[in-house]
Motif scaffolding. Structure first.
Motif, PDB file in Angstrom:
ATOM      1  N   GLU A  14       0.822  -1.212   0.000  1.00  0.00           N
ATOM      2  CA  GLU A  14       0.000   0.000   0.000  1.00  0.00           C
ATOM      3  C   GLU A  14       0.855   1.261   0.000  1.00  0.00           C
ATOM      4  O   GLU A  14       0.478   2.284  -0.584  1.00  0.00           O
ATOM      5  N   GLY A  15       2.006   1.208   0.661  1.00  0.00           N
ATOM      6  CA  GLY A  15       2.845   2.394   0.760  1.00  0.00           C
ATOM      7  C   GLY A  15       3.431   2.815  -0.569  1.00  0.00           C
ATOM      8  O   GLY A  15       3.389   3.989  -0.943  1.00  0.00           O
ATOM      9  N   PHE A 298       6.246   5.299   4.710  1.00  0.00           N
ATOM     10  CA  PHE A 298       7.525   5.579   5.352  1.00  0.00           C
ATOM     11  C   PHE A 298       8.686   5.490   4.361  1.00  0.00           C
ATOM     12  O   PHE A 298       9.544   6.377   4.304  1.00  0.00           O
ATOM     13  N   ALA A 299       8.735   4.417   3.561  1.00  0.00           N
ATOM     14  CA  ALA A 299       9.851   4.239   2.635  1.00  0.00           C
ATOM     15  C   ALA A 299       9.918   5.362   1.612  1.00  0.00           C
ATOM     16  O   ALA A 299      11.008   5.851   1.284  1.00  0.00           O
ATOM     17  N   TRP A 304      12.924   9.958  -0.317  1.00  0.00           N
ATOM     18  CA  TRP A 304      12.781  11.262  -0.969  1.00  0.00           C
ATOM     19  C   TRP A 304      13.584  12.334  -0.240  1.00  0.00           C
ATOM     20  O   TRP A 304      14.151  13.227  -0.862  1.00  0.00           O
ATOM     21  N   LEU A 305      13.660  12.250   1.070  1.00  0.00           N
ATOM     22  CA  LEU A 305      14.165  13.369   1.863  1.00  0.00           C
ATOM     23  C   LEU A 305      15.554  13.165   2.445  1.00  0.00           C
ATOM     24  O   LEU A 305      16.187  14.136   2.854  1.00  0.00           O
ATOM     25  N   LEU A 306      16.032  11.936   2.508  1.00  0.00           N
ATOM     26  CA  LEU A 306      17.320  11.673   3.138  1.00  0.00           C
ATOM     27  C   LEU A 306      18.247  10.956   2.169  1.00  0.00           C
ATOM     28  O   LEU A 306      17.795  10.142   1.352  1.00  0.00           O
ATOM     29  N   GLU A 323      11.402  -4.149  13.060  1.00  0.00           N
ATOM     30  CA  GLU A 323      11.571  -4.932  11.839  1.00  0.00           C
ATOM     31  C   GLU A 323      10.922  -4.230  10.645  1.00  0.00           C
ATOM     32  O   GLU A 323      11.454  -4.263   9.530  1.00  0.00           O
ATOM     33  N   GLU A 324       9.790  -3.578  10.882  1.00  0.00           N
ATOM     34  CA  GLU A 324       9.126  -2.855   9.798  1.00  0.00           C
ATOM     35  C   GLU A 324       9.997  -1.705   9.297  1.00  0.00           C
ATOM     36  O   GLU A 324      10.093  -1.462   8.075  1.00  0.00           O
ATOM     37  N   ILE A 325      10.652  -1.003  10.205  1.00  0.00           N
ATOM     38  CA  ILE A 325      11.570   0.068   9.794  1.00  0.00           C
ATOM     39  C   ILE A 325      12.668  -0.490   8.909  1.00  0.00           C
ATOM     40  O   ILE A 325      13.005   0.073   7.861  1.00  0.00           O
TER      41      ILE A 325
END
Length: 458
Positions: A14-15, A298-299, A304-306, A323-325
């Motif tokens: 979904e992300g 999140f991904a 995009w920013l870092l 783990e999700e991170i």
């Protein structure tokens, strides 16, 4: 084997707005199409059915995620199927237009469909002479076509013309043929996003506005006009996928760091990503930290920013999934993960670390000052506060000097606005207020009406 709908398992991210597919071949083997490096959902689906992945097909060199095909070759012994013209630097079976792969009862036929990329293949699934469905990747997608500008502005029109020819080739398939795209709602590779993820050839003939274009020039004009911005990390992943991502054994670690270790890392160029919800970041955070709440997107915002070159330290809250991170970062090639702050902000404060706060207010508590809208262009066009300054979040770091003091920073709900505020604060801005809500709430609370033009949310 005969084909049944339940043999095909869509696996939706979904992300990123993408779909991978796991096709049960009926004999304990499976075909995976456009699998991501984050294989948790695919592995779980395969285990439930007792499947081994025998084939891993990629429709194109992905720009928005790292492919899981190489990992599937390692873990399952899968044969990787991909375009012969993609110059992939790892073992694979290179296919050209018309090549067929015997799946054991079903057949997979490669169709050259350039446009989204030069080497793009679609895969037509056949049961004898019956054309069951086509995996269209980034070619024909629901009510649109994938973007054609990822290989550079100088090639966008050329590839849009190739996309025109590819779509018209695909819609020459029988009307009943199912269409299984990779890119869909929420994907920055699609142009523009739609709500549905799968369709049929017949449906696309009736509903796809690009296919309604009377000629190639009109098609190209419409497609190019729909191209919005896309994350910076897209520029990196095509080559990573050509070389093949590094193999992984289990979930990579995210080490626990104490406050002293975090301070040392920051002094040596590391960056802090605060993954807590926006309200927790607002209440207190490490100065200079970038707020990217851990959610489905999140991904996208991390990439995009870092930069992918600086070691990243993560601040998390109670109950958040480390783990999700890790997998959100690794699926876009961000592997320099220094660790997470053990004990979170309480441990940081106990060790004497400095803390900053950010105003986070509901619409009726925000001032009437300058209003900064950081949503995507299509969202802004669909309805915005009169007089708003509009800078997309992805562009904000390069335009912080032009943001007025004391601005109300807003998006659709508050998460992206908090990210924007963290970028502004890192650039030296003070006194910003983040709107806990969206433009409709602000307009209602401040006695105005939205300026609405054409467009839709992205």
């Amino acid at each position: 084997m005969g084909f049944a709908d339940d043999h095909l398992i869509p696996l939706v991210d979904e992300g990123l707005g993408n779909s991978a597919y796991l096709l049960d071949l009926g004999d304990g083997r499976a075909l995976a199409v456009d699998a991501s490096r984050d294989l948790r959902a695919l592995h779980a689906a395969a285990r439930r059915r007792g499947l081994t992945v025998a084939y891993a097909a990629d429709t194109h060199l992905h720009a928005d995620f790292l492919s899981g095909a190489v990992q599937l070759a390692h873990d399952h012994g899968a044969t990787v199927l991909a375009s012969a013209t993609g110059r992939r630097a790892f073992p694979h079976r290179g296919l050209v237009d018309g090549d067929e792969v015997d799946l054991g009862g079903l057949t997979l036929r490669a169709l050259a469909t350039p446009g989204h990329t030069d080497e793009h293949l679609s895969y037509l699934l056949l049961d004898g002479d019956q054309q069951l469905g086509v995996f269209t990747g980034g070619s024909l997608i629901v009510d649109s076509a994938a973007r054609t500008d990822l290989l550079g502005a100088d090639r966008t029109e050329e590839l849009a013309r190739a996309q025109y020819r590819s779509l018209h080739r695909l819609v020459a398939l029988p009307d009943a043929t199912a269409v299984w795209p990779t890119h869909g709602a929420g994907s920055f590779c699609s142009a523009p996003p739609g709500a549905e993820r799968t369709t049929t050839i017949a449906a696309q003939k009736h509903t796809n506005p690009l296919l309604a274009a009377p000629d190639e020039d009109t098609f190209v004009q419409r497609l190019m006009a729909s191209l919005g911005s896309c994350p910076a990390y897209f520029d990196l992943l095509t080559e990573h996928n050509r070389r093949g991502p590094a193999l992984l054994v289990g979930t990579p670690p995210l080490p626990a760091l104490n406050a002293t270790q975090v301070k040392d890392l920051l002094a040596n160029g590391s960056q802090v990503v605060d993954a807590r919800p926006a309200a927790e970041f607002a209440a207190g955070h490490i100065p200079g930290a970038i707020s990217i709440p851990l959610r489905e997107q999140f991904a996208t915002w991390l990439g995009w920013l870092l930069p992918d070159t600086a070691p990243l330290v993560f601040v998390t809250g109670a109950g958040q999934d480390l783990e999700e991170i890790v997998w959100q970062a690794y699926k876009i090639g961000y592997e320099r993960l220094a660790g997470h702050l053990a004990g979170g902000m309480p441990a940081w404060l106990e060790a004497g670390g400095a803390q900053a706060t950010t105003a986070f207010a509901s619409a009726d508590q925000t001032p009437d000052g300058p209003y900064l809208d950081v949503r995507q262009e299509a969202e802004y066009a669909a309805g915005h506060v009169p007089g708003a300054l509009h800078v997309e979040l992805g562009d904000l770091a390069d335009h912080t000097d032009g943001i007025p003091a004391g601005a109300v920073v807003a998006c659709g709900h508050g998460e992206r606005a908090m990210t924007a505020a963290s970028l502004l604060e890192r650039a030296g801005h003070t006194g910003v207020t983040v709107l806990n809500g969206g433009p409709a709430e602000y307009a209602a609370a401040h006695g105005t009406r939205l300026d609405a033009t054409e467009g839709g949310e992205r």
